[in-house]
Design a protein around this motif. Structure first.
Motif, PDB file in Angstrom:
ATOM      1  N   ARG A  38       0.830  -1.212   0.000  1.00  0.00           N
ATOM      2  CA  ARG A  38       0.000   0.000   0.000  1.00  0.00           C
ATOM      3  C   ARG A  38       0.864   1.262   0.000  1.00  0.00           C
ATOM      4  N   MET A  39       1.906   1.248   0.836  1.00  0.00           N
ATOM      5  CA  MET A  39       2.795   2.410   0.901  1.00  0.00           C
ATOM      6  C   MET A  39       3.555   2.598  -0.412  1.00  0.00           C
ATOM      7  N   TYR A  40       3.961   1.501  -1.036  1.00  0.00           N
ATOM      8  CA  TYR A  40       4.657   1.590  -2.316  1.00  0.00           C
ATOM      9  C   TYR A  40       3.742   2.217  -3.365  1.00  0.00           C
ATOM     10  N   ASP A  41       2.461   1.830  -3.363  1.00  0.00           N
ATOM     11  CA  ASP A  41       1.505   2.417  -4.304  1.00  0.00           C
ATOM     12  C   ASP A  41       1.383   3.924  -4.106  1.00  0.00           C
ATOM     13  N   LEU A  42       1.482   4.372  -2.859  1.00  0.00           N
ATOM     14  CA  LEU A  42       1.373   5.799  -2.556  1.00  0.00           C
ATOM     15  C   LEU A  42       2.680   6.565  -2.745  1.00  0.00           C
ATOM     16  N   LEU A  43       3.791   5.947  -2.353  1.00  0.00           N
ATOM     17  CA  LEU A  43       5.062   6.671  -2.272  1.00  0.00           C
ATOM     18  C   LEU A  43       6.113   6.248  -3.285  1.00  0.00           C
ATOM     19  N   GLY A  44       5.887   5.121  -3.939  1.00  0.00           N
ATOM     20  CA  GLY A  44       6.912   4.618  -4.847  1.00  0.00           C
ATOM     21  C   GLY A  44       8.098   4.078  -4.069  1.00  0.00           C
ATOM     22  N   LYS A  45       9.294   4.273  -4.600  1.00  0.00           N
ATOM     23  CA  LYS A  45      10.505   3.695  -4.020  1.00  0.00           C
ATOM     24  C   LYS A  45      11.120   4.561  -2.927  1.00  0.00           C
ATOM     25  N   ARG A  46      10.315   5.183  -2.129  1.00  0.00           N
ATOM     26  CA  ARG A  46      10.808   5.963  -0.990  1.00  0.00           C
ATOM     27  C   ARG A  46      10.889   5.046   0.224  1.00  0.00           C
ATOM     28  N   TRP A  47      11.876   4.154   0.169  1.00  0.00           N
ATOM     29  CA  TRP A  47      12.000   3.093   1.160  1.00  0.00           C
ATOM     30  C   TRP A  47      12.140   3.637   2.573  1.00  0.00           C
ATOM     31  N   HIS A  48      12.819   4.749   2.736  1.00  0.00           N
ATOM     32  CA  HIS A  48      13.000   5.305   4.087  1.00  0.00           C
ATOM     33  C   HIS A  48      11.669   5.761   4.684  1.00  0.00           C
ATOM     34  N   LEU A  49      10.764   6.268   3.862  1.00  0.00           N
ATOM     35  CA  LEU A  49       9.447   6.673   4.361  1.00  0.00           C
ATOM     36  C   LEU A  49       8.596   5.457   4.710  1.00  0.00           C
ATOM     37  N   ILE A  50       8.689   4.429   3.884  1.00  0.00           N
ATOM     38  CA  ILE A  50       7.947   3.198   4.159  1.00  0.00           C
ATOM     39  C   ILE A  50       8.469   2.566   5.450  1.00  0.00           C
ATOM     40  N   ALA A  51       9.784   2.510   5.600  1.00  0.00           N
ATOM     41  CA  ALA A  51      10.394   1.924   6.799  1.00  0.00           C
ATOM     42  C   ALA A  51       9.989   2.687   8.058  1.00  0.00           C
ATOM     43  N   GLY A  52       9.748   3.976   7.934  1.00  0.00           N
ATOM     44  CA  GLY A  52       9.333   4.770   9.075  1.00  0.00           C
ATOM     45  C   GLY A  52       7.970   4.376   9.624  1.00  0.00           C
ATOM     46  N   ARG A  53       7.188   3.655   8.830  1.00  0.00           N
ATOM     47  CA  ARG A  53       5.862   3.205   9.255  1.00  0.00           C
ATOM     48  C   ARG A  53       5.865   1.785   9.791  1.00  0.00           C
ATOM     49  N   ILE A  54       7.019   1.110   9.707  1.00  0.00           N
ATOM     50  CA  ILE A  54       7.103  -0.283  10.159  1.00  0.00           C
ATOM     51  C   ILE A  54       8.206  -0.371  11.213  1.00  0.00           C
ATOM     52  N   PRO A  55       7.829  -0.394  12.483  1.00  0.00           N
ATOM     53  CA  PRO A  55       8.832  -0.438  13.558  1.00  0.00           C
ATOM     54  C   PRO A  55       9.785  -1.609  13.419  1.00  0.00           C
ATOM     55  N   GLY A  56      11.070  -1.325  13.599  1.00  0.00           N
ATOM     56  CA  GLY A  56      12.083  -2.376  13.564  1.00  0.00           C
ATOM     57  C   GLY A  56      12.572  -2.741  12.177  1.00  0.00           C
ATOM     58  N   ARG A  57      12.087  -2.074  11.150  1.00  0.00           N
ATOM     59  CA  ARG A  57      12.507  -2.361   9.780  1.00  0.00           C
ATOM     60  C   ARG A  57      13.333  -1.203   9.231  1.00  0.00           C
ATOM     61  N   THR A  58      14.355  -1.550   8.458  1.00  0.00           N
ATOM     62  CA  THR A  58      15.173  -0.522   7.817  1.00  0.00           C
ATOM     63  C   THR A  58      14.750  -0.369   6.359  1.00  0.00           C
ATOM     64  N   ALA A  59      15.117   0.741   5.787  1.00  0.00           N
ATOM     65  CA  ALA A  59      14.836   0.990   4.375  1.00  0.00           C
ATOM     66  C   ALA A  59      15.495  -0.086   3.509  1.00  0.00           C
ATOM     67  N   GLU A  60      16.701  -0.490   3.880  1.00  0.00           N
ATOM     68  CA  GLU A  60      17.419  -1.501   3.110  1.00  0.00           C
ATOM     69  C   GLU A  60      16.707  -2.849   3.151  1.00  0.00           C
ATOM     70  N   GLU A  61      16.196  -3.235   4.325  1.00  0.00           N
ATOM     71  CA  GLU A  61      15.456  -4.499   4.444  1.00  0.00           C
ATOM     72  C   GLU A  61      14.218  -4.492   3.544  1.00  0.00           C
ATOM     73  N   ILE A  62      13.504  -3.389   3.575  1.00  0.00           N
ATOM     74  CA  ILE A  62      12.262  -3.295   2.806  1.00  0.00           C
ATOM     75  C   ILE A  62      12.550  -3.281   1.314  1.00  0.00           C
ATOM     76  N   GLU A  63      13.562  -2.547   0.909  1.00  0.00           N
ATOM     77  CA  GLU A  63      13.923  -2.526  -0.513  1.00  0.00           C
ATOM     78  C   GLU A  63      14.351  -3.913  -0.980  1.00  0.00           C
ATOM     79  N   LYS A  64      15.159  -4.601  -0.184  1.00  0.00           N
ATOM     80  CA  LYS A  64      15.601  -5.946  -0.544  1.00  0.00           C
ATOM     81  C   LYS A  64      14.402  -6.884  -0.622  1.00  0.00           C
TER      82      LYS A  64
END
Length: 74
Positions: A38-64
């Motif tokens: 859902r966040m990707y649909d809204l924000l695209g590849k802004r992994w750091h913003l997506i990671a900010g909504r998921i506690p304990g996750r880094t932008a790198e983990e989410i992108e991978k």
């Protein structure tokens, strides 16, 4: 080049990239997967913003994770 583990006789046992890819699929909960999509649909590849909504996750983990699950290469 994927790293592989080898037995003493030189046979390849497991490619570490395959293990990492498989582990990533199982490390994210269903709720996290849904939120990432859902966040990707809204924000695209802004992994750091997506990671900010998921506690304990880094932008790198989410992108991978995203690249492993939704990769367009076949």
């Amino acid at each position: 080049m994927a790293d592989t583990e080898q037995s003493s006789n030189g046979d390849h046992i497991v490619a570490s990239q395959e293990v990492t890819s498989e582990r990533l699929k199982h490390d994210f909960s269903e709720d996290e997967e849904t939120l990432i999509r859902r966040m990707y649909d809204l924000l695209g590849k802004r992994w750091h913003l997506i990671a900010g909504r998921i506690p304990g996750r880094t932008a790198e983990e989410i992108e991978k994770y995203w690249n492993t699950i939704y990769s367009t290469s076949a």
